[in-house]
Scaffold this motif. Sequence first.
Motif, short mmCIF file in Angstrom:
data_model
loop_
_atom_site.label_atom_id
_atom_site.label_comp_id
_atom_site.label_asym_id
_atom_site.label_seq_id
_atom_site.Cartn_x
_atom_site.Cartn_y
_atom_site.Cartn_z
N PHE A 8 3.97 15.62 -46.23
CA PHE A 8 4.06 16.21 -47.56
C PHE A 8 2.74 16.00 -48.28
O PHE A 8 1.84 15.32 -47.78
N LEU A 9 2.60 16.61 -49.43
CA LEU A 9 1.36 16.61 -50.19
C LEU A 9 1.53 15.76 -51.45
O LEU A 9 2.52 15.91 -52.16
N ILE A 10 0.56 14.88 -51.73
CA ILE A 10 0.53 14.12 -52.98
C ILE A 10 -0.52 14.79 -53.86
O ILE A 10 -1.65 15.02 -53.41
N ILE A 11 -0.16 15.05 -55.11
CA ILE A 11 -1.08 15.66 -56.06
C ILE A 11 -1.23 14.71 -57.25
O ILE A 11 -0.24 14.29 -57.84
N ASN A 12 -2.46 14.37 -57.58
CA ASN A 12 -2.73 13.50 -58.72
C ASN A 12 -3.17 14.36 -59.91
O ASN A 12 -4.33 14.71 -60.03
N GLU A 13 -2.23 14.70 -60.78
CA GLU A 13 -2.53 15.50 -61.96
C GLU A 13 -2.66 14.64 -63.20
O GLU A 13 -2.40 15.09 -64.31
N ASP A 70 11.81 6.56 -51.74
CA ASP A 70 11.35 6.20 -53.07
C ASP A 70 9.83 6.20 -53.05
O ASP A 70 9.23 5.87 -52.02
N ILE A 71 9.21 6.57 -54.16
CA ILE A 71 7.76 6.68 -54.26
C ILE A 71 7.27 5.86 -55.45
O ILE A 71 7.90 5.86 -56.51
N ARG A 72 6.13 5.18 -55.26
CA ARG A 72 5.48 4.46 -56.36
C ARG A 72 3.99 4.73 -56.30
O ARG A 72 3.37 4.63 -55.24
N GLY A 73 3.41 5.05 -57.44
CA GLY A 73 1.97 5.21 -57.56
C GLY A 73 1.44 4.27 -58.61
O GLY A 73 2.04 4.14 -59.69
N VAL A 74 0.33 3.58 -58.31
CA VAL A 74 -0.31 2.69 -59.26
C VAL A 74 -1.69 3.28 -59.54
O VAL A 74 -2.41 3.66 -58.61
N SER A 76 1.90 2.44 -63.71
CA SER A 76 2.53 2.87 -62.45
C SER A 76 3.63 3.88 -62.75
O SER A 76 4.18 3.92 -63.85
N ILE A 77 3.91 4.70 -61.76
CA ILE A 77 4.99 5.68 -61.83
C ILE A 77 5.85 5.47 -60.60
O ILE A 77 5.34 5.38 -59.48
N PHE A 94 2.00 13.56 -59.30
CA PHE A 94 1.99 12.56 -60.35
C PHE A 94 1.40 13.22 -61.59
O PHE A 94 0.30 13.76 -61.53
N VAL A 95 2.14 13.20 -62.70
CA VAL A 95 1.68 13.81 -63.96
C VAL A 95 1.79 12.81 -65.08
O VAL A 95 2.58 11.87 -65.02
N GLU A 96 0.99 13.02 -66.12
CA GLU A 96 1.04 12.14 -67.29
C GLU A 96 2.11 12.59 -68.25
O GLU A 96 2.49 13.70 -68.33
#
Length: 107
Positions: A26-31, A79-83, A89-90, A105-107
């Motif tokens: 899958f694709l991770i996008i950092n927005e 489950d997903i976690r981004g720091v 973190s999200i 990941f969006v703000e």
Amino acid sequence: MKMRAAAVLAATLMMATSAAAEDLEFLIINETSYDLVEFNVSPASSGSWEGNLLEGGYLGADYEVGVLIADGLTTCVYDIRGVFSDGESIEDYGLNLCDLGEYAFVE
């Protein structure tokens, strides 16, 4: 419009293998406005986070990267976690990554 570029980063989660299991891509996008410095994916049933898939690297703001999970499991629910570089973190739970195809990941 935010610019997206392919990152030259490959992230692989390797654990036990199984003949019935298939790799999950899958694709991770950092927005967000911050670099993603840690990315964890764990089966929803595990109750704890697996290791950092970025392993000392990072995913810059407005970039995307393909992720391969080759953990030998037959589950699609993770489950997903981004720091991020600002310390925030999200976390998101119970995602069907087989159907989703990408996660932003969006703000």
